[in-house]
Design a protein around this motif. Structure first.
Motif, mmCIF file in Angstrom:
data_model
loop_
_atom_site.group_PDB
_atom_site.id
_atom_site.type_symbol
_atom_site.label_atom_id
_atom_site.label_comp_id
_atom_site.label_asym_id
_atom_site.label_seq_id
_atom_site.Cartn_x
_atom_site.Cartn_y
_atom_site.Cartn_z
ATOM 1 N N ASN A 80 -81.138 -41.666 1.911
ATOM 2 C CA ASN A 80 -79.797 -41.102 1.822
ATOM 3 C C ASN A 80 -79.732 -39.624 2.189
ATOM 4 O O ASN A 80 -78.758 -38.948 1.878
ATOM 5 C CB ASN A 80 -79.248 -41.313 0.406
ATOM 6 N N ALA A 81 -80.791 -39.124 2.839
ATOM 7 C CA ALA A 81 -80.854 -37.711 3.254
ATOM 8 C C ALA A 81 -80.721 -36.770 2.064
ATOM 9 O O ALA A 81 -80.057 -35.749 2.128
ATOM 10 C CB ALA A 81 -79.785 -37.411 4.308
ATOM 11 N N ARG A 82 -81.388 -37.105 0.965
ATOM 12 C CA ARG A 82 -81.341 -36.283 -0.239
ATOM 13 C C ARG A 82 -82.343 -35.130 -0.215
ATOM 14 O O ARG A 82 -82.166 -34.122 -0.912
ATOM 15 C CB ARG A 82 -81.638 -37.140 -1.481
ATOM 16 N N ILE A 100 -79.486 -46.405 7.091
ATOM 17 C CA ILE A 100 -78.156 -46.294 6.521
ATOM 18 C C ILE A 100 -77.263 -47.387 7.104
ATOM 19 O O ILE A 100 -77.433 -47.781 8.260
ATOM 20 C CB ILE A 100 -77.556 -44.886 6.797
ATOM 21 N N ASN A 130 -78.650 -48.330 0.038
ATOM 22 C CA ASN A 130 -78.254 -46.983 0.431
ATOM 23 C C ASN A 130 -76.817 -46.716 -0.011
ATOM 24 O O ASN A 130 -76.089 -47.616 -0.404
ATOM 25 C CB ASN A 130 -78.399 -46.787 1.945
ATOM 26 N N MET A 136 -73.818 -40.137 3.427
ATOM 27 C CA MET A 136 -74.838 -39.403 4.170
ATOM 28 C C MET A 136 -74.219 -38.328 5.043
ATOM 29 O O MET A 136 -74.738 -37.207 5.138
ATOM 30 C CB MET A 136 -75.688 -40.343 5.034
ATOM 31 N N ARG A 139 -73.408 -35.362 2.943
ATOM 32 C CA ARG A 139 -74.598 -34.623 2.513
ATOM 33 C C ARG A 139 -75.202 -33.823 3.665
ATOM 34 O O ARG A 139 -75.563 -32.654 3.501
ATOM 35 C CB ARG A 139 -75.614 -35.612 1.940
ATOM 36 N N VAL A 152 -81.322 -40.246 12.626
ATOM 37 C CA VAL A 152 -80.604 -41.108 11.684
ATOM 38 C C VAL A 152 -80.852 -42.561 12.072
ATOM 39 O O VAL A 152 -80.504 -42.998 13.171
ATOM 40 C CB VAL A 152 -79.095 -40.805 11.687
#
Length: 371
Positions: A80-82, A100, A130, A136, A139, A152
């Motif tokens: 989730n691109a955290r 994603i 996800n 995403m 973020r 991605v």
């Protein structure tokens, strides 16, 4: 001293992490890196501990980007691109986020992630869990520019039929186009029903044509040049299937191939969890993924860029894939078993192997086994 410190830090943390449920440990690492990156001064500390120095001989120019070296992170770790900022500081030259899907989905039932220490492997049946493309996008938009290129990795929702799959991939591009440096079409996870069928027949050609069309539309909309798109394939394809896949990907105007995703093979495994359903990654995949790279390079005469992924635990593993035909390579499972110090080890080892072979640039080693 630096190598001892790096090794000691992870050696101390690993027993604690390996006593935890694998998925809980996964979230602890990703969320921890995400939180650490927001602490003033912490990104610089991460770089000091685990960053890799710039070496001209290892630099790669590909897809319009300058990669500091050929080793990046495969999709699946940061879904989730955290933790993009934190992960960009541990020596990687690029990373994938995702997979994603357009809509958030919980994935498969727990437990769904298994460690196989004797085999230096993981089995996962996560099922594209996800938070969805919109989350995403928000973020990545807040995070702004990053130190390394971000790919991605996009897929379809479980409830979406293969006949409508193109709509999901297009929806991901519509939401995420401004935030990815390049994109990866994932049609090779074994954990979404019928997804792998998209690698074959007219379904593959139709899907890639739709993705290409959407990319062009998004580029026009944003006054931009179309961004690179790669296709991630499975290691379990026959040579005939690989030939078809390579031909369609080349004809469709895709920018390259990622070889490979996880395998459904269980050959040679020792751990009691070997029979768990899901995709197998790690050491058992090393030779097969390298074989697929070698086959694809020969089939495409080296004209289609390849990112090699699967079972890279050392500089030798990475270099074997590069000599087989990979322009870049990715790690994942080895980070779980070896820790972030792995990046510096591979970096040093690649420089040594270039010198041994008389090469002055890593690009000279790409496909060397074919010459």
């Amino acid at each position: 001293m630096e190598r001892m410190l790096n090794g000691l830090l992870y050696k101390m943390a690993k027993p604690f992490l390996f006593r935890m449920d694998p998925e809980k440990a996964h979230h602890l690492i990703v969320d921890g890196l995400g939180a650490a990156a927001r602490v003033p001064g912490m990104p610089a500390i991460l770089s000091a501990l685990w960053g890799t120095p710039y070496s001209q001989e290892l630099a790669v120019d590909l897809f319009g980007f300058h990669f500091n070296h050929p080793v990046g992170l495969a999709a699946g770790l940061d879904k989730n691109a955290r933790a993009v900022t934190g992960l960009s500081r541990i020596g990687l030259s690029f990373m994938e986020v995702g997979t994603i899907t357009p809509k958030a989905q919980p994935g498969n039932e727990l437990p769904r992630l298994f460690r196989l220490p004797e085999d230096e492997a993981l089995i996962n049946r996560m099922g594209f869990n996800n938070e969805g493309a919109e989350a995403m996008a928000e973020r990545l938009g807040k995070a702004g520019r990053h130190r390394i290129p971000i790919a991605v990795n996009i897929g379809k929702n479980k409830a979406t039929s293969n006949a409508e799959a193109a709509d999901d991939y297009r929806a991901c591009l519509q939401k995420l186009y401004p935030y990815g440096d390049f994109f990866v079409v994932n049609i090779s996870s074994p954990n979404t029903p019928d997804l792998r069928a998209l690698q074959h027949g007219d379904e593959l050609r139709t899907l890639l044509d739709a993705v290409k069309e959407e990319m062009s539309e998004q580029a026009d909309k944003h006054g931009d040049m179309p961004k690179p798109i790669l296709v991630k394939i499975a290691p379990d394809n026959t040579e005939e299937q690989l030939s078809y896949i390579a031909e369609v990907i080349s004809q469709s105007g895709m920018s390259g191939i990622i070889a490979t995703n996880t395998t459904i093979s269980r050959e040679g495994l020792k751990h009691p969890d070997a029979g768990q359903t899901g995709g197998l990654s790690g050491r058992p995949l090393t030779s097969r993924s390298t074989e697929v790279i070698r086959t694809l390079y020969a089939m495409t005469r080296g004209k289609l860029p390849i990112i090699g992924s699967g079972g890279i635990f050392s500089a030798d593993d990475a270099y074997d894939k590069i000599r087989a035909g990979a322009n870049l390579v990715e790690v994942y499972t080895a980070l779980i078993y070896r820790g972030p110090g792995l990046m510096k080890e591979i970096h040093r080892g690649l420089k040594s192997r270039l010198q041994q072979d008389g090469f002055t640039r890593i690009s000279q080693a790409v496909g060397a086994d074919h010459r």
